[in-house]
Design an enzyme around this catalytic site. Structure first.
Site, short mmCIF file in Angstrom:
data_model
loop_
_atom_site.label_atom_id
_atom_site.label_comp_id
_atom_site.label_asym_id
_atom_site.label_seq_id
_atom_site.Cartn_x
_atom_site.Cartn_y
_atom_site.Cartn_z
N ASN A 1 0.91 -1.11 -0.32
CA ASN A 1 -0.05 0.02 -0.06
C ASN A 1 0.94 1.37 -0.06
OD1 ASN A 1 -1.78 2.13 0.45
ND2 ASN A 1 -2.59 1.46 2.58
N TRP A 2 0.96 1.77 -1.15
CA TRP A 2 1.81 3.24 -1.24
C TRP A 2 1.26 4.17 -0.71
CZ3 TRP A 2 3.85 1.99 -7.05
CH2 TRP A 2 4.63 0.99 -7.03
N LYS A 3 0.07 4.17 -0.34
CA LYS A 3 -0.55 5.27 0.18
C LYS A 3 -0.42 6.70 -0.81
CE LYS A 3 -0.10 3.38 4.64
NZ LYS A 3 -0.22 3.68 6.28
N HIS B 1 -9.57 1.87 4.93
CA HIS B 1 -8.32 2.00 5.60
C HIS B 1 -8.26 3.12 6.73
CE1 HIS B 1 -4.20 2.87 6.45
NE2 HIS B 1 -3.93 1.98 5.83
N GLU C 1 -6.68 5.41 7.86
CA GLU C 1 -6.44 6.80 7.34
C GLU C 1 -7.59 7.66 6.71
OE1 GLU C 1 -3.03 5.76 5.19
OE2 GLU C 1 -1.66 5.51 7.22
N GLU D 1 -5.67 -4.08 10.95
CA GLU D 1 -4.51 -3.17 11.02
C GLU D 1 -4.75 -2.21 12.16
OE1 GLU D 1 -2.63 -1.86 6.99
OE2 GLU D 1 -4.61 -0.98 7.18
N GLY E 1 2.50 2.93 10.79
CA GLY E 1 3.42 3.92 10.83
C GLY E 1 4.08 4.35 12.26
N SER F 1 3.16 -1.37 10.62
CA SER F 1 4.65 -1.44 10.70
C SER F 1 5.24 -2.92 10.55
CB SER F 1 4.94 -1.16 12.39
OG SER F 1 4.54 0.28 12.55
N GLY G 1 2.87 -0.84 4.18
CA GLY G 1 3.03 0.62 3.83
C GLY G 1 4.53 0.94 3.53
#
Ligand code: 13P
Length: 252
Positions: free
Chosen positions: A6-8, A96, A98, A168, A174, A211, A232
């Protein structure tokens, strides 16, 4: 085992292409292992070009990072599941943390996104997870139940393609903090029981994200019932991602 990069909102289109083209053979080799499926989730604007490269690699799939809850129409800036299907997305992340946090996405909205994806036969990667305060208060299962309730309701009326439930923990994303493997194992087992009870024919898979690094992939890969990882920041570097795939799948 599924390894989802997942490159966000990282990697410009040119960088996304460089990542794929510069590591083309190694990426193809990862996907060629019949026990491994790699899913690359770039930004919307890179999907088409990245698909052009991945379409020649069996075992390496394309994923989007979100889709609209609506089928089509006057929703400026949104991207429909039908558009994702046409560009060749095999998977799509929804819910997600975020997006739940920054865009106030509700459990019901996420469930509508899953509905749209199933209609287009795109595999939904449905994310759930508790915050650190909820973890401290031992509310994890209540939170997951609430997050998944509307999704399970939608799926009860559809025949889903293979689904992915991604656990998650928000406090792990992160941060470098990872829950104890025993704790993750109990959540994974609970998620398996939930879908087997409510969606017996769906063949869902349970993944973990938060992470994941080269340092912990081997240990996490030994968790009973775990079918994959969402990666990530470590997925932005191909060599790190490749090592995670090798280490995470070494217990297979
Ligand atoms: P990190 O691996 O950077 O913690 O991100 C995890 C994640 O959010 C994957 O969806």
């Amino acid at each position: 085992m599924l390894f989802i990069a997942n490159w966000k909102m990282n990697m410009l289109p040119a960088q996304s292409l460089d990542w794929c083209l510069g590591n083309k053979q190694e990426l193809a080799d990862l996907g060629a292992d019949e026990n491994i499926e790699v899913v690359i989730c770039p930004s919307f604007v890179s999907l088409h070009q990245v698909k052009g490269i991945l379409s020649l690699m069996p075992g390496v799939a394309l994923g989007a990072q979100d889709c609209s809850a609506h089928a089509q129409g006057a929703f400026t800036g949104q991207v429909s599941a039908a558009m994702l299907a046409e560009v060749g997305a095999d998977y799509c992340i929804v819910g997600h943390s975020e997006r739940r946090h920054h865009l106030a996405e509700s459990n019901e909205l996420v469930a509508e996104k899953v509905r749209r994806l199933v209609e287009m036969q795109i595999r939904a990667i449905s994310c759930v997870g508790e915050t650190s305060a909820q973890f401290e208060q031992q509310l994890t299962y209540d939170v997951l139940q609430a997050q998944l309730g509307p999704v399970l309701k939608v799926l009860a009326h559809q025949k889903p393609a293979r689904l992915v439930f991604a656990y998650e923990p928000v406090w792990s994303i992160g941060t470098g903090k990872v829950a104890e493997p025993d704790y993750i194992a109990s959540v994974v087992s609970w998620l398996h029981e939930l879908w087997q009870e409510q969606l017996p024919d769906s063949g869902a898979l349970v993944a973990y994200g938060g992470s994941v690094t080269e340092e912990n992939a081997a240990q996490l890969g030994r968790i009973q019932g775990l079918g994959g990882f969402l990666i990530g920041s470590a997925s932005l570097n191909f060599q790190k991602f490749k090592n995670i795939v090798h280490l995470g799948s070494s217990a297979l």
